[in-house]
Structure formats: structure tokens, C-alpha cells
Design an enzyme around this catalytic site. Sequence first.
Site, PDB file in Angstrom:
ATOM      1  N   ASN A   1      16.273  17.661  17.591  1.00  0.00           N
ATOM      2  CA  ASN A   1      16.734  18.928  17.045  1.00  0.00           C
ATOM      3  C   ASN A   1      17.420  19.721  18.164  1.00  0.00           C
ATOM      4  O   ASN A   1      16.755  20.257  19.054  1.00  0.00           O
ATOM      5  CB  ASN A   1      15.524  19.688  16.494  1.00  0.00           C
ATOM      6  CG  ASN A   1      15.928  20.929  15.741  1.00  0.00           C
ATOM      7  OD1 ASN A   1      17.059  21.409  15.878  1.00  0.00           O
ATOM      8  ND2 ASN A   1      15.009  21.465  14.958  1.00  0.00           N
TER       9      ASN A   1
ATOM     10  N   ARG B   1      18.810  16.470  13.518  1.00  0.00           N
ATOM     11  CA  ARG B   1      19.022  17.634  12.668  1.00  0.00           C
ATOM     12  C   ARG B   1      20.422  18.162  12.965  1.00  0.00           C
ATOM     13  O   ARG B   1      20.742  18.444  14.129  1.00  0.00           O
ATOM     14  CB  ARG B   1      17.998  18.722  12.971  1.00  0.00           C
ATOM     15  CG  ARG B   1      18.247  19.941  12.135  1.00  0.00           C
ATOM     16  CD  ARG B   1      17.607  21.172  12.691  1.00  0.00           C
ATOM     17  NE  ARG B   1      18.215  22.330  12.047  1.00  0.00           N
ATOM     18  CZ  ARG B   1      18.415  23.487  12.643  1.00  0.00           C
ATOM     19  NH1 ARG B   1      18.048  23.654  13.880  1.00  0.00           N
ATOM     20  NH2 ARG B   1      18.975  24.480  11.996  1.00  0.00           N
TER      21      ARG B   1
ATOM     22  N   HIS C   1      18.633  26.082   5.932  1.00  0.00           N
ATOM     23  CA  HIS C   1      17.202  25.784   5.709  1.00  0.00           C
ATOM     24  C   HIS C   1      17.012  24.760   4.587  1.00  0.00           C
ATOM     25  O   HIS C   1      15.947  24.659   3.981  1.00  0.00           O
ATOM     26  CB  HIS C   1      16.389  27.053   5.339  1.00  0.00           C
ATOM     27  CG  HIS C   1      16.320  28.077   6.427  1.00  0.00           C
ATOM     28  ND1 HIS C   1      16.475  29.421   6.201  1.00  0.00           N
ATOM     29  CD2 HIS C   1      16.096  27.953   7.757  1.00  0.00           C
ATOM     30  CE1 HIS C   1      16.361  30.091   7.338  1.00  0.00           C
ATOM     31  NE2 HIS C   1      16.134  29.218   8.308  1.00  0.00           N
TER      32      HIS C   1
ATOM     33  N   ARG D   1      19.063  39.042  12.971  1.00  0.00           N
ATOM     34  CA  ARG D   1      20.337  39.056  12.229  1.00  0.00           C
ATOM     35  C   ARG D   1      20.334  40.175  11.201  1.00  0.00           C
ATOM     36  O   ARG D   1      19.314  40.469  10.587  1.00  0.00           O
ATOM     37  CB  ARG D   1      20.560  37.721  11.509  1.00  0.00           C
ATOM     38  CG  ARG D   1      20.733  36.545  12.431  1.00  0.00           C
ATOM     39  CD  ARG D   1      21.229  35.328  11.642  1.00  0.00           C
ATOM     40  NE  ARG D   1      21.204  34.134  12.452  1.00  0.00           N
ATOM     41  CZ  ARG D   1      20.398  33.102  12.216  1.00  0.00           C
ATOM     42  NH1 ARG D   1      19.569  33.112  11.197  1.00  0.00           N
ATOM     43  NH2 ARG D   1      20.438  32.041  12.995  1.00  0.00           N
TER      44      ARG D   1
ATOM     45  N   ARG E   1       5.039  40.204  14.161  1.00  0.00           N
ATOM     46  CA  ARG E   1       3.750  40.608  14.736  1.00  0.00           C
ATOM     47  C   ARG E   1       3.903  41.842  15.621  1.00  0.00           C
ATOM     48  O   ARG E   1       3.086  42.762  15.591  1.00  0.00           O
ATOM     49  CB  ARG E   1       3.154  39.453  15.547  1.00  0.00           C
ATOM     50  CG  ARG E   1       2.641  38.349  14.664  1.00  0.00           C
ATOM     51  CD  ARG E   1       2.455  37.084  15.433  1.00  0.00           C
ATOM     52  NE  ARG E   1       3.736  36.491  15.835  1.00  0.00           N
ATOM     53  CZ  ARG E   1       3.887  35.238  16.212  1.00  0.00           C
ATOM     54  NH1 ARG E   1       2.862  34.436  16.283  1.00  0.00           N
ATOM     55  NH2 ARG E   1       5.072  34.775  16.544  1.00  0.00           N
TER      56      ARG E   1
ATOM     57  N   GLU F   1       4.285  32.043   5.853  1.00  0.00           N
ATOM     58  CA  GLU F   1       2.984  31.362   5.864  1.00  0.00           C
ATOM     59  C   GLU F   1       1.861  32.235   6.424  1.00  0.00           C
ATOM     60  O   GLU F   1       0.697  32.036   6.092  1.00  0.00           O
ATOM     61  CB  GLU F   1       3.077  30.078   6.709  1.00  0.00           C
ATOM     62  CG  GLU F   1       3.926  28.994   6.063  1.00  0.00           C
ATOM     63  CD  GLU F   1       4.321  27.890   7.039  1.00  0.00           C
ATOM     64  OE1 GLU F   1       3.565  27.628   7.994  1.00  0.00           O
ATOM     65  OE2 GLU F   1       5.403  27.315   6.845  1.00  0.00           O
TER      66      GLU F   1
ATOM     67  N   GLU G   1       9.935  20.519   8.133  1.00  0.00           N
ATOM     68  CA  GLU G   1      11.285  19.957   8.159  1.00  0.00           C
ATOM     69  C   GLU G   1      11.326  18.625   8.915  1.00  0.00           C
ATOM     70  O   GLU G   1      12.062  17.726   8.562  1.00  0.00           O
ATOM     71  CB  GLU G   1      12.244  20.976   8.795  1.00  0.00           C
ATOM     72  CG  GLU G   1      12.481  22.177   7.890  1.00  0.00           C
ATOM     73  CD  GLU G   1      12.777  23.462   8.624  1.00  0.00           C
ATOM     74  OE1 GLU G   1      11.852  23.988   9.287  1.00  0.00           O
ATOM     75  OE2 GLU G   1      13.908  23.946   8.535  1.00  0.00           O
TER      76      GLU G   1
END
Length: 403
Positions: free
Chosen positions: A10, A91, A181, A240, A283, A333, A388
Site C-alpha cells: 500500500n 493498492r 474507499h 479535508r 479523539r 468503529e 481492506e
Amino acid sequence: MEKEKYLVVNAGSSSLKVSLYEMPDQEELANVYVEKIGSKDCFWTLKMNGEKIKKSAPLKDHSEAVEKILQELVDYKLIADISDIMGVGHRVLHGGEFYSESVKIDKDVLKNIESIIDLGPLHLPPAINVIKYMQSIMKEDIPQVAVFDTAFHQTMPKVNYLYPVPYEWYEKYGVRKYGFHGTSYRYITKTMEEKLGKENVNLIVCHIGSGASIAAIKDSKCLNTTMGLTPLAGLMMGTRSGDIDPSILEFICKKTDMSVGEVTSALNKKSGLKGVSGENDFRDVEELMGKGDEKAILAFEMIKNTIVKFISEYYVELDGDVDAIVFTAGAGENDIDLRREVMKKLKPLGIILDEQANDSVAKFRANKSGIISDSTSKVEVYVEPTDEESVILMDTYTIAKNA
Ligand code: ADP
């Protein structure tokens, strides 16, 4: 069955992650993650057998980084040499309109990817660099496979992928919505088919990581998604902006001495949560919110609203015929607060939160996955971890076995 080793690669704009797997068990033997490639602060972390080894050296580009990684795998006796590897999955950020599924890389595939470099100027050159390096050191009959982030979204209807701009921009330059994605959406769609016991599922999937997007999935195929020509579009994200008035670009260029490229870079790297609150990680934003920081509260409210906006839009686009809404990726998640606040706003659609269930699902809580909606909810809401890498690995293995 004989065990075989495979690599999953990746390449990011200044990073490179290589994972070594043993097949058919899908066992991860090791991974090496190189960061800050091209800088004097370049370093990498090797993970194997629960151990973490950190090293540094100035690696000038991605081919030097991959050379170093392979040397590490040999030095730690994870492979004898490169001939141990039976396939490599790469990827690749963008497949343009060329690819709706993963492919074995040959001269034509490489030529096609090179022809769309402008669609992924930061990610495609390093990926091409790594592919070429691997080709130069590996036998031709060992398959190298490209797995595209855009592939899953190629089923989008034209009415959804076209922009209302001069039509020739699409015809001449490929200006359209591609979406990203895709590998994550494919994984989640397959998981949900299994969970719901249905061959074709209708879903709204919220992939909320540092990059974030949402997809509307009809009959297990992409109907619409929030990212566009590039990953800058759609939701507000960590750094972004997501959708904004495009005139801001020229306006800021005129007001400052920034170039178009500099403003675009600021929209990618200094906007979103970071732009509004100063922090890009959920966070950290929530920690500031706990201290009553107004900008952090504002940034959270704004990002929540963009997520709610697209879920509602896709709910209607799917005619209300939605089997499940799914939260996935880092924040999806694990961010209990974000999920709670998003779901509270969805009440007018009949979507009802189970507060206790929501509190129990996160990687640091009792469950990594689960249903977080109440039994009275019109649509079930799930949390499912994405994976992924397993999609890239399995595509590579399948193509290698059928080669
Ligand atoms: P990417 O692959 O896009 O880099 P990830 O899917 O790994 O991103 O998600 C990373 C993001 O997820 C972090 O930047 C952070 O904002 C968010 N995240 C991760 N863990 C938590 C958590 N426990 N609570 C809230 N947000 C989290």
C-alpha cells in the site's frame, strides 16, 4: 495444502506499508510501515510475532523503501529471498473508468494507470514506482495485481457520477465522480450479505476514518457515494473540507498570494476538523470539547451534520428501502459519541438508537461489532470493522490461482 507467501503493498504519498501473508490461512507473518519517505526523518516499523522494531534511515523514494523492506524480511528470515513470494497485491488509488475490478498487471494495465496520473498525482506515481521495482526483481510469471479504490463505484449511474459542468470536460478530461474507499465498501457489503443472509443488500455505509465517505449501495452495488473526482469531495473530514463553494478557490487566491495548488493543498490538509478546531483527530477534538472549547464543539457539530445530511439523502435515494446503515473505519468503529449524536439526529427517519448497545461497541469495549439500533428502529444500524487488506490479499490469491 502447501503454504505460500504473498505480499500486500500500500503506497501512500510519503508512506509505504508492506504486509507478508501466508496462504491459504491468511495469516499475517509481518508488516513493515515506512513513513516520511523522501525526508531525512524517514523511519519504519517492523511488526512480527507481537514484536515492534523501529529503525530509521533517509530513504529517498518508494523504490528505495520497498528495497529496504524486502531486505528486512530477508534479514529477519521471514523469507529466504524474493522467489519465496507467489504474488503481490498493490493498492492503487485510482483506476479511472478503466477498471471495475482487480486486474493482473501487464504492460497495458501499467500504461492505463500512467495515463491517469493527473487523477491521483500524489498517490499514483509512488504506486507505479513500486510496481515497476517489483516487476524488475520478480519473475514475470509471478502475478502482480492492482486493486483499485475506485473499482467498486464504477456501477454508479451516469445521473450520479456526472457533474453539472460543460459536458466536454467529462468527454475530454474524464471529469466525473469516481468515489474512493471502494475496497472497504466491498468488504462491508460482503460481510452484510452474510450477516443479513441475503444475496443482494441495500445499505448506507459510513466509512468514517481520517478520510471519510458514505456510499449508498443498492442490490450490493454502488448507487452513489460522497467522494468525487478526488477524495476532497463530500463529507467534512479530519483535514479535508469536503463539499464547499468552488468559488472559494479563486477568492482566496486573489486575497492571498497563494497559488491554486497551495489553496487546494490547504483544502486537503488544513481544513475539515483541523481547519475549524486546530485538531484533526476525533479523539483530540472530543478532549477539547470536554474542556468547553467552542471551536472544537463547532467542528464536531459541523462534521456530524454532514454525515447526517448524506445519510438522509441516500435514505431517500434508496426509496427508504434500506436493509442496514453501517458505521466503519477508525471513527465509525470506535467513536461512540459521534455515532450517538448522528443517530439522535436521524430520529425523524424512524432510526432509533440503543444507547447501551452503542456504548458497548468499540475496539476498547466488549464488542468490536454489533447492532446499535433499538428493536423499534425502522432501519437496523450496525458497526462493522472494515478490512481492506484482506480484500487485496484474496483478490491477489484468486487471480494468482487462476493465472
Ligand atoms: P485512515 O485509514 O483514513 O487513516 P482510520 O480508518 O484508521 O483512518 O481512522 C483514523 C481516525 O479514526 C483517527 O484519525 C481518529 O479520528 C478516529 N479514531 C480512531 N480511534 C478512535 C476513537 N477511539 N475514538 C474516536 N475516534 C477515533
